[in-house]
Design a protein around this motif. Sequence first.
Motif, PDB file in Angstrom:
ATOM      1  N   LEU A   1       0.824  -1.207   0.000  1.00  0.00           N
ATOM      2  CA  LEU A   1       0.000   0.000   0.000  1.00  0.00           C
ATOM      3  C   LEU A   1       0.857   1.255   0.000  1.00  0.00           C
ATOM      4  CD1 LEU A   1      -2.868  -0.867   2.517  1.00  0.00           C
ATOM      5  CD2 LEU A   1      -3.057  -0.612   0.043  1.00  0.00           C
ATOM      6  N   LYS A   2       1.890   1.241   0.818  1.00  0.00           N
ATOM      7  CA  LYS A   2       2.762   2.406   0.919  1.00  0.00           C
ATOM      8  C   LYS A   2       3.461   2.687  -0.394  1.00  0.00           C
ATOM      9  CE  LYS A   2       6.453   4.346   3.788  1.00  0.00           C
ATOM     10  NZ  LYS A   2       7.387   4.080   4.922  1.00  0.00           N
ATOM     11  N   ARG A   3       3.913   1.623  -1.083  1.00  0.00           N
ATOM     12  CA  ARG A   3       4.606   1.802  -2.354  1.00  0.00           C
ATOM     13  C   ARG A   3       3.672   2.394  -3.412  1.00  0.00           C
ATOM     14  NH1 ARG A   3       6.061  -3.016  -3.106  1.00  0.00           N
ATOM     15  NH2 ARG A   3       4.644  -3.680  -4.752  1.00  0.00           N
ATOM     16  N   TYR A   4       2.450   1.886  -3.464  1.00  0.00           N
ATOM     17  CA  TYR A   4       1.477   2.434  -4.421  1.00  0.00           C
ATOM     18  C   TYR A   4       1.149   3.888  -4.084  1.00  0.00           C
ATOM     19  CZ  TYR A   4       0.368  -1.678  -7.198  1.00  0.00           C
ATOM     20  OH  TYR A   4       0.435  -2.716  -8.096  1.00  0.00           O
ATOM     21  N   SER A   5       1.089   4.202  -2.798  1.00  0.00           N
ATOM     22  CA  SER A   5       0.820   5.577  -2.376  1.00  0.00           C
ATOM     23  C   SER A   5       1.934   6.512  -2.833  1.00  0.00           C
ATOM     24  CB  SER A   5       0.681   5.640  -0.852  1.00  0.00           C
ATOM     25  OG  SER A   5       0.615   6.975  -0.394  1.00  0.00           O
TER      26      SER A   5
ATOM     27  N   ASN B   1       4.232   5.944  -5.271  1.00  0.00           N
ATOM     28  CA  ASN B   1       4.381   5.966  -6.723  1.00  0.00           C
ATOM     29  C   ASN B   1       3.307   6.811  -7.406  1.00  0.00           C
ATOM     30  OD1 ASN B   1       6.569   4.307  -6.461  1.00  0.00           O
ATOM     31  ND2 ASN B   1       5.512   2.432  -7.066  1.00  0.00           N
ATOM     32  N   SER B   2       2.116   6.842  -6.827  1.00  0.00           N
ATOM     33  CA  SER B   2       1.023   7.600  -7.437  1.00  0.00           C
ATOM     34  C   SER B   2       0.878   8.987  -6.832  1.00  0.00           C
ATOM     35  CB  SER B   2      -0.299   6.833  -7.269  1.00  0.00           C
ATOM     36  OG  SER B   2      -0.604   6.662  -5.889  1.00  0.00           O
ATOM     37  N   ASN B   3       1.711   9.286  -5.820  1.00  0.00           N
ATOM     38  CA  ASN B   3       1.662  10.582  -5.139  1.00  0.00           C
ATOM     39  C   ASN B   3       0.265  10.858  -4.581  1.00  0.00           C
ATOM     40  OD1 ASN B   3       2.812  12.958  -4.163  1.00  0.00           O
ATOM     41  ND2 ASN B   3       2.216  14.130  -5.968  1.00  0.00           N
ATOM     42  N   ARG B   4      -0.307   9.832  -3.993  1.00  0.00           N
ATOM     43  CA  ARG B   4      -1.630   9.937  -3.379  1.00  0.00           C
ATOM     44  C   ARG B   4      -1.539   9.535  -1.919  1.00  0.00           C
ATOM     45  NH1 ARG B   4      -5.408   6.158  -6.689  1.00  0.00           N
ATOM     46  NH2 ARG B   4      -6.979   7.063  -5.300  1.00  0.00           N
ATOM     47  N   LYS B   5      -2.485  10.028  -1.140  1.00  0.00           N
ATOM     48  CA  LYS B   5      -2.502   9.681   0.273  1.00  0.00           C
ATOM     49  C   LYS B   5      -2.770   8.181   0.444  1.00  0.00           C
ATOM     50  CE  LYS B   5      -4.074  14.164   2.025  1.00  0.00           C
ATOM     51  NZ  LYS B   5      -5.140  14.876   2.785  1.00  0.00           N
TER      52      LYS B   5
ATOM     53  N   GLN C   1      -8.845   3.309   0.099  1.00  0.00           N
ATOM     54  CA  GLN C   1     -10.260   3.461  -0.247  1.00  0.00           C
ATOM     55  C   GLN C   1     -10.552   2.888  -1.630  1.00  0.00           C
ATOM     56  OE1 GLN C   1     -12.902   5.351   1.655  1.00  0.00           O
ATOM     57  NE2 GLN C   1     -14.020   4.037   0.232  1.00  0.00           N
ATOM     58  N   GLU C   2      -9.681   3.185  -2.596  1.00  0.00           N
ATOM     59  CA  GLU C   2      -9.887   2.670  -3.955  1.00  0.00           C
ATOM     60  C   GLU C   2      -9.785   1.150  -4.001  1.00  0.00           C
ATOM     61  OE1 GLU C   2      -7.935   3.092  -8.437  1.00  0.00           O
ATOM     62  OE2 GLU C   2      -7.636   4.677  -6.936  1.00  0.00           O
ATOM     63  N   LEU C   3      -8.833   0.597  -3.273  1.00  0.00           N
ATOM     64  CA  LEU C   3      -8.688  -0.857  -3.237  1.00  0.00           C
ATOM     65  C   LEU C   3      -9.919  -1.528  -2.647  1.00  0.00           C
ATOM     66  CD1 LEU C   3      -7.089  -3.479  -3.505  1.00  0.00           C
ATOM     67  CD2 LEU C   3      -5.982  -2.947  -1.298  1.00  0.00           C
ATOM     68  N   ILE C   4     -10.476  -0.944  -1.598  1.00  0.00           N
ATOM     69  CA  ILE C   4     -11.673  -1.504  -0.955  1.00  0.00           C
ATOM     70  C   ILE C   4     -12.866  -1.440  -1.903  1.00  0.00           C
ATOM     71  CG2 ILE C   4     -13.354  -1.130   0.914  1.00  0.00           C
ATOM     72  CD1 ILE C   4     -10.960  -0.043   2.576  1.00  0.00           C
ATOM     73  N   GLU C   5     -13.011  -0.326  -2.623  1.00  0.00           N
ATOM     74  CA  GLU C   5     -14.168  -0.137  -3.497  1.00  0.00           C
ATOM     75  C   GLU C   5     -14.076  -0.959  -4.781  1.00  0.00           C
ATOM     76  OE1 GLU C   5     -14.306   4.036  -4.135  1.00  0.00           O
ATOM     77  OE2 GLU C   5     -15.201   4.478  -2.159  1.00  0.00           O
TER      78      GLU C   5
ATOM     79  N   LEU D   1      -5.798  -2.995  -7.119  1.00  0.00           N
ATOM     80  CA  LEU D   1      -4.801  -1.982  -6.806  1.00  0.00           C
ATOM     81  C   LEU D   1      -4.828  -0.902  -7.880  1.00  0.00           C
ATOM     82  CD1 LEU D   1      -1.823  -4.249  -5.708  1.00  0.00           C
ATOM     83  CD2 LEU D   1      -2.911  -2.490  -4.290  1.00  0.00           C
ATOM     84  N   PRO D   2      -4.562   0.346  -7.508  1.00  0.00           N
ATOM     85  CA  PRO D   2      -4.573   1.438  -8.493  1.00  0.00           C
ATOM     86  C   PRO D   2      -3.570   1.172  -9.602  1.00  0.00           C
ATOM     87  CG  PRO D   2      -4.491   2.288  -6.263  1.00  0.00           C
ATOM     88  CD  PRO D   2      -4.256   0.823  -6.148  1.00  0.00           C
TER      89      PRO D   2
END
Length: 249
Positions: free
Chosen positions: A223-227, A229-233, A239-243, A247-248
């Motif tokens: 999760l941290k790596r995706y956060s 890499n995408s410059n997102r919180k 939230q996106e993964l749950i919905e 993974l983004p």
Amino acid sequence: MSTGELIRAEVAGRPGDRPADVLPSRESASAEQFAQLALDLHDSEGMEETVEAVVDFALQALSCSHAGVALVTRGQLEIPAVTDPVVAGIYEFQAGGALGPLIESMRDHSTVLVRDTATDDRWPAWAAKVRALGVRSVLDVPLTTGTGTVGILGLYSAEQDAFGPDEEAVAHILARHASVAVASARQELSLAQAVDARKLVGQAMGILMERFDLDDDRAFAVLKRYSQNSNRKLRDVAQELIETRKLPT
């Protein structure tokens, strides 16, 4: 002791000279009003209800036609509560970059009094705007906490020179109550958001652990790596993964 002297004593942190049971009825009424305000602010649920209680009390306790609260959030001016569209128009005019007492009060952490918009020449464009809205006198008081100024309590009157020493003293007391209430509301909101974020991250980690047979440390690292890499919180990625259950990209 007059009402004004009693109020100014509270502003200065000095107790009154006489017990409450022998105060004149007007002074007792003022004390009861502030006691009720404290209860209202304590019982308020959230930021909007808190500032609405402040502006409603301002109309009751002060010689003003309109009142409002403007708050600063992440450098942006927000207008959570006004008594009518007149105040919203005045705030929006200054939020758009126009100079005026609200901006000065916020910047200098100081009280700004305009006795008459017809003769005050400090901000000509602003004065013309508020005068056209039927406002002749203005009192802006900063809402200040230990971390700085969090907003402005604005009082407006259709009468010129409506705010004397007594009204200004009451406004400072009201602003002091409001400052604490607003700061508390913001802290509670921040804590609630933090708890919500932790829950979302925990749910997202659970999805990753089940789907990819990861332990909790590896799932959090993903999760941290995706956060990053995408410059997102991290909260938004979770939230996106749950919905979407994905993974983004």
